[in-house]
Scaffold this active site. Structure first.
Site, short mmCIF file in Angstrom:
data_model
loop_
_atom_site.label_atom_id
_atom_site.label_comp_id
_atom_site.label_asym_id
_atom_site.label_seq_id
_atom_site.Cartn_x
_atom_site.Cartn_y
_atom_site.Cartn_z
N TYR A 158 -38.32 -51.57 37.66
CA TYR A 158 -37.10 -51.32 36.88
C TYR A 158 -37.20 -52.00 35.51
O TYR A 158 -36.90 -51.39 34.48
CB TYR A 158 -35.90 -51.85 37.67
CG TYR A 158 -34.56 -51.68 36.98
CD1 TYR A 158 -33.88 -50.46 37.03
CD2 TYR A 158 -33.97 -52.73 36.30
CE1 TYR A 158 -32.65 -50.31 36.41
CE2 TYR A 158 -32.73 -52.59 35.69
CZ TYR A 158 -32.08 -51.37 35.75
OH TYR A 158 -30.87 -51.23 35.12
N GLY A 213 -25.93 -38.88 33.20
CA GLY A 213 -25.48 -39.75 34.30
C GLY A 213 -24.03 -40.14 34.15
O GLY A 213 -23.67 -41.31 34.27
N ILE A 259 -22.90 -55.44 35.15
CA ILE A 259 -21.67 -54.69 34.95
C ILE A 259 -21.18 -54.23 36.32
O ILE A 259 -22.00 -53.82 37.17
CB ILE A 259 -21.92 -53.46 34.03
CG1 ILE A 259 -22.58 -53.87 32.70
CG2 ILE A 259 -20.62 -52.69 33.78
CD1 ILE A 259 -21.78 -54.78 31.81
P1 NAP Z 1 -24.45 -46.10 38.80
O1 NAP Z 1 -23.04 -46.48 39.01
O2 NAP Z 1 -25.42 -46.16 39.94
O3 NAP Z 1 -24.47 -44.62 38.18
C1 NAP Z 1 -25.70 -44.04 37.83
C2 NAP Z 1 -25.45 -42.70 37.17
O4 NAP Z 1 -26.73 -42.16 36.78
C3 NAP Z 1 -24.81 -41.70 38.11
O5 NAP Z 1 -23.85 -40.96 37.40
C4 NAP Z 1 -25.98 -40.80 38.52
O6 NAP Z 1 -25.60 -39.46 38.73
C5 NAP Z 1 -26.82 -40.84 37.27
N1 NAP Z 1 -28.23 -40.49 37.49
C6 NAP Z 1 -29.19 -41.22 38.12
N2 NAP Z 1 -30.34 -40.54 38.11
C7 NAP Z 1 -30.11 -39.36 37.46
C8 NAP Z 1 -30.92 -38.26 37.12
N3 NAP Z 1 -32.19 -38.20 37.45
N4 NAP Z 1 -30.35 -37.23 36.44
C9 NAP Z 1 -29.05 -37.28 36.08
N5 NAP Z 1 -28.23 -38.30 36.39
C10 NAP Z 1 -28.76 -39.32 37.07
O7 NAP Z 1 -25.15 -46.96 37.65
P2 NAP Z 1 -24.50 -47.72 36.39
O8 NAP Z 1 -24.35 -49.13 36.75
O9 NAP Z 1 -23.36 -46.95 35.85
O10 NAP Z 1 -25.75 -47.65 35.40
C11 NAP Z 1 -25.77 -46.80 34.24
C12 NAP Z 1 -26.96 -47.22 33.39
O11 NAP Z 1 -26.80 -48.59 33.01
C13 NAP Z 1 -28.30 -47.15 34.11
O12 NAP Z 1 -29.30 -46.69 33.24
C14 NAP Z 1 -28.56 -48.59 34.52
O13 NAP Z 1 -29.94 -48.86 34.68
C15 NAP Z 1 -27.96 -49.33 33.34
N6 NAP Z 1 -27.60 -50.73 33.65
C16 NAP Z 1 -26.62 -51.02 34.56
C17 NAP Z 1 -26.32 -52.35 34.82
C18 NAP Z 1 -25.25 -52.76 35.80
O14 NAP Z 1 -25.13 -53.97 36.08
N7 NAP Z 1 -24.46 -51.84 36.36
C19 NAP Z 1 -27.00 -53.35 34.15
C20 NAP Z 1 -27.99 -53.02 33.23
C21 NAP Z 1 -28.27 -51.69 32.98
P3 NAP Z 1 -25.46 -38.75 40.18
O15 NAP Z 1 -24.75 -39.70 41.09
O16 NAP Z 1 -24.69 -37.51 39.85
O17 NAP Z 1 -26.87 -38.43 40.64
#
Ligand code: NAP
Length: 242
Positions: free
Chosen positions: A152, A9, A185
Site C-alpha cells: 500500500y 471511488g 480518516i
Molecule cells: P473506503 O471507505 O474503503 O472507500 C473506498 C472507495 O474506493 C469506495 O467508494 C470504492 O468503491 C472505491 N474503489 C476501490 N477500488 C475501486 C476501483 N477499482 N474502481 C472504482 N472504485 C474503487 O476508503 P476511504 O477511506 O474513503 O479511502 C479513499 C481514498 O483515500 C483511498 O485512495 C485511500 O487509500 C485514501 N486514504 C484513506 C485514508 C483513511 O484513513 N481512510 C488514509 C489515507 C489515504 P466500491 O465500494 O463501489 O467498489
C-alpha cells in the site's frame, strides 16, 4: 457551463463526501463507483432530494477498458472534463513476508495503475483545452513507509511521484496536479481498527483526533479553485507527520 468533475471511488468514504460537497457547490459531478452500486444510488437519491443532480457511473478503474468507457461517457455528455479526483483505493494489512504476488498486484493495480489509466485517458482533453486540475488522494504511508502495509505504501508513494512528474510535464499546458496525503480518516477503510487502537492513535496525533471526510473534501475544493499550487503533496494528518 459549470466545472465538470470526475470523482473516482465516490460510493463510500472520502470520495462520497468529495462528490457531495462539489455537487452542493454547483459543480457537475460524475461519481464513479465499482462494487457499491446501492451506495452510489443512495448518494444520487440523497442529493436529488435536495434538487441536486449528479451522474453515477460504474467502472473498475483498475481496468483500462472500463476507464475508457467512463471518460467516453463524460466527454459525450459534457464535452469537457475540468477536474479529475483520483480517490478510489483499497488497503490490505499484511506482513511483508506474507504478501503474495496477487496481493501485491491487486494493490498496485487498484491504487497506482488506476491513476495511470485515468490520467492518460483524461489528459488529452485537458491539454486540448489548456486547462485542467488533477487531484490524487495518496496517503501518509506513501511519505513515511508503513509496517505491514508495504505494498500500500509503495502504491501511494508511486502516486505522489506521478503527481510531481505530471505537474512538471503538464504545467505548460495550464494543468495543475497535486496529491492530498491523508493521515487517518474515519471511514470503512479503518474498520479493522478496534476502539482501543483508535484511542491510542489519537494519543499519537498532536490534535488528538481522527480526521473526518470533510477535512479532505474541503481541501479538494480549495485545490480546484486555486490557480498557483501544483506538484505538491499536502498531508492532512492532524500533525501526525510534521
Ligand atoms: P473506503 O471507505 O474503503 O472507500 C473506498 C472507495 O474506493 C469506495 O467508494 C470504492 O468503491 C472505491 N474503489 C476501490 N477500488 C475501486 C476501483 N477499482 N474502481 C472504482 N472504485 C474503487 O476508503 P476511504 O477511506 O474513503 O479511502 C479513499 C481514498 O483515500 C483511498 O485512495 C485511500 O487509500 C485514501 N486514504 C484513506 C485514508 C483513511 O484513513 N481512510 C488514509 C489515507 C489515504 P466500491 O465500494 O463501489 O467498489
Amino acid at each position: 457551463m459549470n466545472k465538470v468533475v470526475i470523482v473516482t471511488g465516490a460510493s463510500r468514504g472520502i470520495g462520497r463526501d468529495i462528490a457531495k460537497r462539489l455537487a452542493k457547490d454547483g459543480y457537475i459531478v460524475i461519481a464513479n463507483y465499482n462494487k457499491s452500486e446501492d451506495k452510489a444510488k443512495s448518494l444520487q437519491q440523497e442529493l436529488a432530494s435536495e434538487n441536486i443532480n449528479i451522474d453515477i457511473f460504474k467502472a473498475n478503474v483498475s481496468k483500462r477498458d472500463e476507464v475508457k468507457e467512463l471518460i467516453k461517457y463524460v466527454i459525450e455528455k459534457y464535452k469537457k472534463i475540468d477536474c479529475l479526483v483520483n480517490n478510489a483505493g483499497i488497503d490490505q494489512v499484511k506482513m511483508f513476508l506474507d504478501i503474495t504476488d496477487d496481493d501485491w498486484n491487486n494493490i498496485i493495480n487498484n491504487n497506482l495503475n488506476s491513476v495511470f489509466y485515468t490520467c492518460q485517458e483524461v489528459l488529452p482533453y485537458m491539454i486540448h483545452e489548456k486547462n485542467g486540475v488533477i487531484i490524487n488522494i495518496s496517503s501518509i504511508w506513501g511519505l513515511t513507509g508503513a509496517s505491514c502495509e508495504s505494498h500500500y505504501a509503495v502504491s501511494k508513494a508511486g502516486v505522489d511521484a506521478l503527481t510531481k512528474s505530471l505537474a512538471k510535464e503538464m504545467g505548460p499546458s495550464n494543468i495543475r496536479v497535486n496529491s492530498i496525503a491523508p493521515g487517518i480518516i474515519d471511514t470503512e477503510m479503518n474498520d479493522n481498527l478496534n476502539k482501543d487502537e483508535k484511542e491510542s492513535l489519537k494519543e499519537e496525533i498532536p490534535l488528538h483526533k481522527i480526521g473526518k471526510v470533510d477535512d479532505i473534501s474541503s481541501c479538494v475544493e480549495w485545490l480546484i479553485e486555486d490557480e498557483y499550487i501544483t506538484g505538491q503533496v499536502i498531508s492532512i494528518n492532524g500533525g501526525w507527520l510534521i
